[in-house]
Scaffold this active site. Structure first.
Site, short mmCIF file in Angstrom:
data_model
loop_
_atom_site.label_atom_id
_atom_site.label_comp_id
_atom_site.label_asym_id
_atom_site.label_seq_id
_atom_site.Cartn_x
_atom_site.Cartn_y
_atom_site.Cartn_z
N ARG A 106 0.80 -1.23 0.00
CA ARG A 106 0.00 0.00 0.00
C ARG A 106 0.83 1.28 0.00
O ARG A 106 1.88 1.33 0.64
CB ARG A 106 -0.92 -0.01 1.23
CG ARG A 106 -1.99 -1.09 1.13
CD ARG A 106 -2.84 -1.21 2.38
NE ARG A 106 -3.96 -2.11 2.12
CZ ARG A 106 -3.87 -3.45 2.17
NH1 ARG A 106 -2.74 -4.05 2.49
NH2 ARG A 106 -4.93 -4.20 1.90
N HIS A 131 -0.77 -2.42 -4.56
CA HIS A 131 -0.09 -3.19 -5.61
C HIS A 131 0.01 -2.41 -6.94
O HIS A 131 -0.18 -2.96 -8.01
CB HIS A 131 -0.78 -4.53 -5.84
CG HIS A 131 -0.77 -5.42 -4.62
ND1 HIS A 131 0.28 -5.48 -3.75
CD2 HIS A 131 -1.71 -6.29 -4.13
CE1 HIS A 131 0.01 -6.35 -2.78
NE2 HIS A 131 -1.19 -6.84 -2.97
N HIS A 204 3.02 -12.82 -5.55
CA HIS A 204 1.78 -12.93 -4.78
C HIS A 204 1.14 -14.33 -4.86
O HIS A 204 -0.08 -14.45 -4.98
CB HIS A 204 0.80 -11.85 -5.25
CG HIS A 204 -0.09 -11.33 -4.17
ND1 HIS A 204 -1.12 -12.08 -3.63
CD2 HIS A 204 -0.10 -10.17 -3.52
CE1 HIS A 204 -1.74 -11.37 -2.71
NE2 HIS A 204 -1.13 -10.19 -2.62
N SER A 205 1.97 -15.37 -4.78
CA SER A 205 1.39 -16.73 -4.77
C SER A 205 0.71 -17.01 -3.44
O SER A 205 1.20 -16.62 -2.38
CB SER A 205 2.49 -17.77 -5.00
OG SER A 205 2.87 -17.77 -6.36
N TYR A 206 -0.44 -17.68 -3.53
CA TYR A 206 -1.15 -18.16 -2.34
C TYR A 206 -0.83 -19.65 -2.21
O TYR A 206 -1.20 -20.44 -3.08
CB TYR A 206 -2.66 -18.02 -2.50
CG TYR A 206 -3.22 -16.63 -2.44
CD1 TYR A 206 -3.02 -15.73 -3.49
CD2 TYR A 206 -3.98 -16.20 -1.35
CE1 TYR A 206 -3.58 -14.45 -3.45
CE2 TYR A 206 -4.54 -14.92 -1.31
CZ TYR A 206 -4.32 -14.06 -2.35
OH TYR A 206 -4.86 -12.80 -2.33
N GLN A 313 5.51 -9.71 4.02
CA GLN A 313 4.09 -9.59 4.35
C GLN A 313 3.55 -11.01 4.49
O GLN A 313 3.60 -11.79 3.53
CB GLN A 313 3.33 -8.86 3.23
CG GLN A 313 1.86 -8.59 3.52
CD GLN A 313 1.63 -7.26 4.25
OE1 GLN A 313 2.56 -6.47 4.45
NE2 GLN A 313 0.40 -7.00 4.64
N GLU A 341 4.95 -12.55 1.10
CA GLU A 341 5.37 -11.59 0.08
C GLU A 341 6.61 -10.86 0.58
O GLU A 341 6.50 -9.98 1.42
CB GLU A 341 4.25 -10.59 -0.19
CG GLU A 341 2.97 -11.21 -0.69
CD GLU A 341 1.76 -10.33 -0.35
OE1 GLU A 341 1.67 -9.21 -0.89
OE2 GLU A 341 0.91 -10.77 0.44
C1 BGC Z 1 -2.47 -7.48 1.02
C2 BGC Z 1 -3.90 -7.82 1.37
C3 BGC Z 1 -4.69 -7.87 0.09
C4 BGC Z 1 -4.04 -8.89 -0.82
C5 BGC Z 1 -4.75 -8.98 -2.16
C6 BGC Z 1 -1.92 -8.52 0.12
O1 BGC Z 1 -0.63 -8.21 -0.25
O2 BGC Z 1 -1.67 -7.32 2.17
O3 BGC Z 1 -4.45 -6.86 2.24
O4 BGC Z 1 -6.02 -8.18 0.32
O5 BGC Z 1 -2.70 -8.55 -1.05
O6 BGC Z 1 -4.78 -7.78 -2.78
#
Ligand code: BGC
Length: 376
Positions: A106, A131, A204-206, A313, A341
């Site tokens: 952010r 992002h 941003h892999s889950y 993160q 992240e």
């Molecule tokens: C953020 C989350 C967000 C997610 C998807 C993460 O990096 O910290 O708050 O919802 O990305 O955008």
């Protein structure tokens, strides 16, 4: 071309000798057409290593679509959330699998000042820019892709133009994914610019180490190499404090179940709707340092994350709400995946005390993150 050779391994355990068939694969990258976006061809690259580990990635958003790794019994599963085809990612509100930038995380109120000039960015997260904004963000543009020679890897390059999403400078970005025979996915980031600009790049892999789409991630066990974190306000913007984790639900200095304290009433847990914070990695110098180790007890799978970045993160998919259906029809529900992240701290352009994210002409931004997969 992936070549699989069946070999016989002779094992002697407790005096008993038995043979086990196992596959040896050639370390390679395979490329195939995967559709088009904005009139440009998108390719799928499958990276394979000698152990049969496979990573699917595409040059749309630099997205990682799948990572297939064995559990402690040698059973392979896909351990990242994703979609089977390009269309599934358009749009991709949770940024599943993507490279995020120019500024991962952010920027408060969608604005920052650099060298006396104030820049205004599109807001896409309440009052914030998340992002990188809304338009030509790195997660949803077509990069150029170039497979590596003699290695399981691919390099993506992209030119982000001066003024894109309000950011200054023509920025050339290069991200290389390399899958090693030690079951590591190495991510190398590089960027140059012709005007000073903030830059923060992440992946941003889950993950769900039990197998994607099968359960939430609350029984995973996490160690974070971090004594401090950056507490946030109600908009998830760092207050500027570097707060010790000791005595809080954010203390993962010893391995702890993710779900053990996730619904605690501690203010940071309420503000984050779970874990959605940046930890300050404890490091000696600026080299590659272990940031996190995640373990999933039923499969035995372990993910270790090392990085040259100052922060990580840890996000527990608190905003996943079952509205996204992914691979094999799996519905991605609340906390079905976690992200680690690696990054600079959120909102650094507005926090002169945080490590600087400003890239100047003549400099090259470089960072490295390694995802290492193993079992125990
Ligand atoms: C953020 C989350 C967000 C997610 C998807 C993460 O990096 O910290 O708050 O919802 O990305 O955008």
């Amino acid at each position: 071309m992936t070549v699989c050779v069946t070999v016989l391994l002779s094992l002697t355990i407790g005096g008993l000798a038995f043979a086990q068939a196992s596959k040896r694969h050639e370390q390679a990258v395979q490329q195939k057409p995967f559709g088009t976006n904005d009139g440009r061809p998108v390719n799928l690259y499958t990276l394979t290593n000698a152990n049969g580990v496979e990573v699917d990635t595409m040059n749309y958003g630099g997205i990682i679509l799948s990572i297939r790794v064995p559990d402690r019994k040698g059973q392979f599963a896909d351990i990242v959330l994703g979609h089977e085809n390009l269309d599934g990612y358009i749009p991709n509100p949770p940024y599943i699998g993507a490279i995020v930038g120019r500024y991962a995380n952010r920027i408060a109120n969608g604005t920052f000042t650099l060298d006396g000039k104030t820049y205004t960015l599109p807001k896409n997260d309440g009052p914030n820019t998340l992002h990188g904004g809304t338009d030509k963000t790195f997660n949803k543009v077509v990069w150029d892709g170039e497979p590596l020679k003699g290695k399981a890897g691919v390099t993506y390059t992209y030119l982000s133009k001066d003024g894109d999403d309000g950011f200054p400078g023509n920025v050339k970005v290069r991200v290389t994914y390399t899958l090693t025979n030690d079951n590591e996915l190495v991510i190398d980031y590089e960027a140059t610019t012709d005007k000073a600009t903030p830059i923060n790049l992440s992946q941003h892999s889950y993950f769900n180490l039990a197998g994607q789409g099968t359960s939430d991630i609350l029984n995973h066990e996490l160690m974070l190499n971090a004594d401090r974190f950056t507490p946030v306000d109600k908009n998830l913007i760092p207050t500027g404090e570097l707060r010790p984790v000791k005595g809080t639900p954010l203390d993962f200095t010893t391995s702890t179940k993710v779900g053990a304290r996730i619904d605690d009433t501690y203010d940071q847990m309420v503000l984050g709707h779970g874990y959605d914070h940046n930890w300050v990695i404890t490091r000696k110098g600026d080299g590659l340092t272990l940031a996190a180790r995640m373990y999933e007890p039923t499969s035995g799978r372990v993910l270790e994350v090392s990085t040259t970045q100052p922060g990580v993160q840890f996000y527990t998919g608190n905003f996943l709400d079952g509205t996204v259906t992914g691979k094999q029809g799996h519905v991605y529900k609340h906390r079905y995946g976690f992200c680690l992240e690696t990054q600079h701290f959120p909102d650094s352009p507005n926090h002169p005390d945080f490590p600087s994210t400003v890239l100047k002409p003549g400099e090259t931004f470089r960072s490295k993150t390694v995802f290492k997969f193993s079992t125990k």
